[in-house]
Design an enzyme around this catalytic site. Structure first.
Site, PDB file in Angstrom:
ATOM      1  N   GLY A  91       0.825  -1.217   0.000  1.00  0.00           N
ATOM      2  CA  GLY A  91       0.000   0.000   0.000  1.00  0.00           C
ATOM      3  C   GLY A  91       0.852   1.257   0.000  1.00  0.00           C
ATOM      4  O   GLY A  91       2.075   1.205   0.161  1.00  0.00           O
ATOM      5  N   ARG A  94       3.736   6.153   1.979  1.00  0.00           N
ATOM      6  CA  ARG A  94       4.132   7.561   2.137  1.00  0.00           C
ATOM      7  C   ARG A  94       3.519   8.441   1.060  1.00  0.00           C
ATOM      8  O   ARG A  94       3.853   9.615   0.955  1.00  0.00           O
ATOM      9  CB  ARG A  94       5.647   7.684   2.126  1.00  0.00           C
ATOM     10  CG  ARG A  94       6.308   7.063   0.900  1.00  0.00           C
ATOM     11  CD  ARG A  94       7.769   7.335   0.924  1.00  0.00           C
ATOM     12  NE  ARG A  94       8.470   6.553  -0.079  1.00  0.00           N
ATOM     13  CZ  ARG A  94       9.735   6.769  -0.403  1.00  0.00           C
ATOM     14  NH1 ARG A  94      10.410   7.722   0.203  1.00  0.00           N
ATOM     15  NH2 ARG A  94      10.319   6.038  -1.304  1.00  0.00           N
ATOM     16  N   ASP A 121       8.765   5.774   7.694  1.00  0.00           N
ATOM     17  CA  ASP A 121       8.410   7.024   8.383  1.00  0.00           C
ATOM     18  C   ASP A 121       7.464   7.898   7.566  1.00  0.00           C
ATOM     19  O   ASP A 121       7.142   9.017   7.963  1.00  0.00           O
ATOM     20  CB  ASP A 121       9.679   7.813   8.724  1.00  0.00           C
ATOM     21  CG  ASP A 121      10.524   8.103   7.487  1.00  0.00           C
ATOM     22  OD1 ASP A 121      10.065   7.812   6.363  1.00  0.00           O
ATOM     23  OD2 ASP A 121      11.643   8.616   7.644  1.00  0.00           O
ATOM     24  N   GLY A 122       7.039   7.393   6.400  1.00  0.00           N
ATOM     25  CA  GLY A 122       6.096   8.159   5.586  1.00  0.00           C
ATOM     26  C   GLY A 122       6.721   9.320   4.831  1.00  0.00           C
ATOM     27  O   GLY A 122       6.029  10.110   4.191  1.00  0.00           O
ATOM     28  N   ARG A 172       2.746  14.538  -7.668  1.00  0.00           N
ATOM     29  CA  ARG A 172       2.836  13.844  -8.949  1.00  0.00           C
ATOM     30  C   ARG A 172       1.455  13.537  -9.509  1.00  0.00           C
ATOM     31  O   ARG A 172       0.468  13.497  -8.761  1.00  0.00           O
ATOM     32  CB  ARG A 172       3.725  12.602  -8.831  1.00  0.00           C
ATOM     33  CG  ARG A 172       3.362  11.642  -7.709  1.00  0.00           C
ATOM     34  CD  ARG A 172       4.378  10.490  -7.619  1.00  0.00           C
ATOM     35  NE  ARG A 172       3.837   9.381  -6.821  1.00  0.00           N
ATOM     36  CZ  ARG A 172       4.415   8.202  -6.704  1.00  0.00           C
ATOM     37  NH1 ARG A 172       5.557   7.955  -7.321  1.00  0.00           N
ATOM     38  NH2 ARG A 172       3.869   7.253  -5.970  1.00  0.00           N
ATOM     39  N   ARG A 179      -1.948  -0.425  -9.486  1.00  0.00           N
ATOM     40  CA  ARG A 179      -0.752  -1.207  -9.815  1.00  0.00           C
ATOM     41  C   ARG A 179      -1.128  -2.665 -10.033  1.00  0.00           C
ATOM     42  O   ARG A 179      -2.201  -3.096  -9.597  1.00  0.00           O
ATOM     43  CB  ARG A 179       0.242  -1.108  -8.636  1.00  0.00           C
ATOM     44  CG  ARG A 179       0.681   0.330  -8.370  1.00  0.00           C
ATOM     45  CD  ARG A 179       0.701   0.665  -6.889  1.00  0.00           C
ATOM     46  NE  ARG A 179       0.864   2.117  -6.699  1.00  0.00           N
ATOM     47  CZ  ARG A 179       2.033   2.748  -6.736  1.00  0.00           C
ATOM     48  NH1 ARG A 179       3.139   2.051  -6.879  1.00  0.00           N
ATOM     49  NH2 ARG A 179       2.093   4.049  -6.614  1.00  0.00           N
ATOM     50  N   ASP A 248       4.326  -4.156  -7.448  1.00  0.00           N
ATOM     51  CA  ASP A 248       3.649  -2.978  -6.884  1.00  0.00           C
ATOM     52  C   ASP A 248       4.167  -1.685  -7.510  1.00  0.00           C
ATOM     53  O   ASP A 248       3.587  -0.618  -7.282  1.00  0.00           O
ATOM     54  CB  ASP A 248       3.823  -2.927  -5.355  1.00  0.00           C
ATOM     55  CG  ASP A 248       5.280  -3.075  -4.937  1.00  0.00           C
ATOM     56  OD1 ASP A 248       5.851  -4.151  -5.180  1.00  0.00           O
ATOM     57  OD2 ASP A 248       5.841  -2.118  -4.399  1.00  0.00           O
ATOM     58  N   ASN A 249       5.238  -1.777  -8.292  1.00  0.00           N
ATOM     59  CA  ASN A 249       5.740  -0.597  -8.991  1.00  0.00           C
ATOM     60  C   ASN A 249       5.409  -0.642 -10.477  1.00  0.00           C
ATOM     61  O   ASN A 249       5.975   0.117 -11.267  1.00  0.00           O
ATOM     62  CB  ASN A 249       7.252  -0.462  -8.792  1.00  0.00           C
ATOM     63  CG  ASN A 249       7.611  -0.108  -7.358  1.00  0.00           C
ATOM     64  OD1 ASN A 249       6.790   0.476  -6.634  1.00  0.00           O
ATOM     65  ND2 ASN A 249       8.808  -0.461  -6.927  1.00  0.00           N
ATOM     66  N   ASP A 258       7.035   5.280  -9.933  1.00  0.00           N
ATOM     67  CA  ASP A 258       7.829   4.974  -8.739  1.00  0.00           C
ATOM     68  C   ASP A 258       9.333   4.984  -9.023  1.00  0.00           C
ATOM     69  O   ASP A 258      10.001   3.946  -9.043  1.00  0.00           O
ATOM     70  CB  ASP A 258       7.386   3.648  -8.111  1.00  0.00           C
ATOM     71  CG  ASP A 258       6.104   3.840  -7.302  1.00  0.00           C
ATOM     72  OD1 ASP A 258       5.405   4.839  -7.526  1.00  0.00           O
ATOM     73  OD2 ASP A 258       5.798   2.988  -6.449  1.00  0.00           O
TER      74      ASP A 258
HETATM   75  P1  AMP Z   1       9.047   1.228  -3.413  1.00  0.00           P
HETATM   76  O1  AMP Z   1       9.465  -0.104  -3.966  1.00  0.00           O
HETATM   77  O2  AMP Z   1      10.175   2.151  -3.080  1.00  0.00           O
HETATM   78  O3  AMP Z   1       8.070   1.910  -4.328  1.00  0.00           O
HETATM   79  O4  AMP Z   1       8.315   0.988  -1.996  1.00  0.00           O
HETATM   80  C1  AMP Z   1       7.829  -0.249  -1.540  1.00  0.00           C
HETATM   81  C2  AMP Z   1       6.828  -0.069  -0.430  1.00  0.00           C
HETATM   82  O5  AMP Z   1       7.418   0.554   0.703  1.00  0.00           O
HETATM   83  C3  AMP Z   1       5.627   0.798  -0.797  1.00  0.00           C
HETATM   84  O6  AMP Z   1       4.500   0.252  -0.173  1.00  0.00           O
HETATM   85  C4  AMP Z   1       6.000   2.143  -0.214  1.00  0.00           C
HETATM   86  O7  AMP Z   1       4.877   2.925   0.064  1.00  0.00           O
HETATM   87  C5  AMP Z   1       6.723   1.739   1.048  1.00  0.00           C
HETATM   88  N1  AMP Z   1       7.683   2.747   1.503  1.00  0.00           N
HETATM   89  C6  AMP Z   1       8.856   3.097   0.946  1.00  0.00           C
HETATM   90  N2  AMP Z   1       9.478   4.049   1.654  1.00  0.00           N
HETATM   91  C7  AMP Z   1       8.675   4.340   2.720  1.00  0.00           C
HETATM   92  C8  AMP Z   1       8.759   5.238   3.822  1.00  0.00           C
HETATM   93  N3  AMP Z   1       9.807   6.039   4.000  1.00  0.00           N
HETATM   94  N4  AMP Z   1       7.747   5.233   4.691  1.00  0.00           N
HETATM   95  C9  AMP Z   1       6.686   4.433   4.554  1.00  0.00           C
HETATM   96  N5  AMP Z   1       6.552   3.555   3.542  1.00  0.00           N
HETATM   97  C10 AMP Z   1       7.526   3.503   2.626  1.00  0.00           C
HETATM   98 MG    MG Z   2       6.443   1.735  -4.994  1.00  0.00          MG
END
Ligand code: AMP
Ligand code: MG
Length: 481
Positions: A91, A94, A121-122, A172, A179, A248-249, A258
């Site tokens: 999900g 952030r 940390d969002g 964005r 996804r 998910d990306n 992403d």
């Molecule tokens: P990504 O592959 O970088 O797109 O991220 C994979 C998952 O980790 C997604 O569900 C993102 O929302 C979550 N995510 C990445 N960085 C953070 C963050 N700093 N805080 C919270 N969720 C994160």
């Molecule tokens: Mg992602």
């Protein structure tokens, strides 16, 4: 009548889906926010014609201190295969959605905690936000389907990564934020009715021509297959390595989303891996088409409660390879300046790739030089480390060029339209980031200009096209963002 960003009126169609689809959550503002950059070109998608930078409420809206009319904020729920392993709930950890206008879904990245933040940390740091902002616009400039970036704000909020960094938010835009992993979420939970509701939503949002057609879910799948194949073909043709092709990306309409530890190739190297944590090279440059295919298999599986899985796999096998090959070779022939068709062109293309690899040569610079090539081999050989193979290939290319009808000038003009002068390579992004971290955002501004018009000369911005320093060539990037 002229239109300002703060005049936008949003709707939230995603919230008409069941609560399991999202988490209604408010953004958490950053301290002392300020606008770093805006894309007036992206603003056109929203019919905004007033200068974004002069709209004093823009920063408040991006920082979650104010809302656009009709906006109801939420994070979306999805699952995904990360490096081949299924994670049943990810999900937006952030990202926070604001709503939709003019066919664009507005989303803040780095806006604070949501139900799906897990250990995160969002937040998003300045470094990675500059990268996402610029690369979204650069991919669009190259003609590659992508989410867009309207604006980037910085702040004084400290965010912990390998060291302390400052928090930032990118606003964005995308016609869809669904996804592959969104479908995987409902399939894994056995929520087949919701899966179908999601498919109906995606058809209405992204593939309206399919609405109420016979076999529309399989047809939707076929569209995803062909869109994905087209996008990845362009990645391969321009030397883009995404780095984190988890399901998910993967956008459901096939666009690039992403942006993380991505890279454009410096020297041509098919085995290049941009993502430092990708030890096995699952997402290496050359693996991208195969991974896209694997991800589409996972999507077929996720859709199997509403489509016939075997029929979907048949569609995948019939379409993916053929669409990919057609798009890739067509674009590569254009980049090579081959406008007539010759039976040996494919051989010449494959030979070229092998030669580029053995010559140690900047991939995109090679094509720019090839665009003005008139038989003076030294002008191309000069940018290679090893020249013997390249010389042989150029001899064959000379023979092949003699079958072309275009004049040198016409050929150059056509090749310049597909062979960019400016590519946002990591070394130049890194330089812009280092300046930005000292509060000098001039290079971000300059890079945005060339990102949106990479095929033009931009005489005053030539410093952005300087060669990659040897020490910075094809380096790997940390995933932390
Ligand atoms: P990504 O592959 O970088 O797109 O991220 C994979 C998952 O980790 C997604 O569900 C993102 O929302 C979550 N995510 C990445 N960085 C953070 C963050 N700093 N805080 C919270 N969720 C994160
Ligand atoms: Mg992602």
């Amino acid at each position: 009548m002229s239109m300002k960003f703060s005049d936008l009126k949003l709707t939230t169609p995603y919230l008409s889906l069941a609560p399991l689809f999202y988490d209604e959550v408010e953004p958490t503002p950053l301290a002392k926010p300020f606008v770093i950059a805006t894309s007036q070109d992206a603003a056109k998608l929203l019919d905004i014609d007033e200068d974004l930078a002069r709209d004093e409420t823009l920063v408040k809206i991006i920082n979650g201190e104010r809302k656009l009319e009709g906006s109801q904020t939420f994070a979306m729920c999805y699952a995904g295969h990360q490096f081949g392993y299924f994670v049943p709930r990810l999900g937006d950890g952030r990202a926070i959605n604001l709503g939709k206008v003019n066919g664009q879904n507005l989303q803040l990245k780095g806006a604070g905690l949501t139900l799906y933040s897990r250990q995160g940390d969002g937040r998003a740091v300045l470094r990675s936000s500059i990268r996402e902002f610029l690369m979204s616009e650069a991919m669009h400039g190259l003609g590659i389907a992508t989410s867009r970036a309207l604006a980037l704000i910085g702040s004084d909020t400290d965010v912990a990564r390998e060291r302390w960094e400052k928090g930032a938010v990118v606003l964005r835009l995308s016609p869809t934020w669904v996804r592959f992993g969104t479908f995987e979420y409902f399939n894994a939970k056995g929520e087949h009715e919701k899966l179908q509701q999601l498919a109906d939503y995606v058809i209405a949002e992204s593939f309206p021509d399919l609405k109420n057609k016979e076999g529309m879910y399989l047809k939707m799948y076929a569209k995803v297959v062909s869109n994905t194949a087209k996008t990845v073909a362009k990645w391969q043709a321009y030397g883009f390595n995404h780095g984190v092709m988890n399901t998910d990306n993967m956008s459901i309409d096939g666009r690039t989303i992403d942006y993380g530890p991505f890279a454009f190739l410096d020297d041509y190297d098919a085995n290049y891996i941009c993502n430092h944590t990708d030890v096995e090279g699952r997402y290496s440059f050359k693996n991208q088409p195969g991974i896209a295919h694997w991800n589409l298999t996972q999507l077929a599986r996720a859709l199997s409660p509403i489509i016939n899985y075997d029929s979907a796999l048949l569609v995948l096998d019939e379409m993916f390879g053929s669409v990919y090959e057609r798009e890739y070779t067509q674009l590569m022939y254009e980049r090579m300046g081959l406008h007539e068709r010759d039976e040996k062109d494919l051989e010449l293309l494959k030979w070229m790739l092998g030669t580029l690899e053995s010559s140690v040569i900047d991939y995109n610079l090679f094509f720019r030089k090839l665009s003005v090539y008139k038989g003076e081999q030294s002008q191309i050989l000069d940018i290679a480390i090893y020249t013997k193979d390249l010389q042989e290939w150029l001899d064959a290319y000379d023979t092949r060029l003699s079958k072309e009808m275009l004049t040198c000038k016409e050929r150059k003009e056509r090749m310049f339209r597909v062979n960019p002068k400016y590519i946002l390579k990591n070394h130049i992004l890194q330089e812009a980031i280092q300046k930005a971290q000292k509060h000098d955002f001039s290079m971000v501004e300059d890079l945005l200009t060339v990102a949106l018009a990479p095929f033009d000369e931009h005489k005053e911005l030539e410093y952005l096209a300087k060669p990659t320093p040897q020490s910075a060539k094809n380096i790997k990037l940390s995933c932390s963002s």
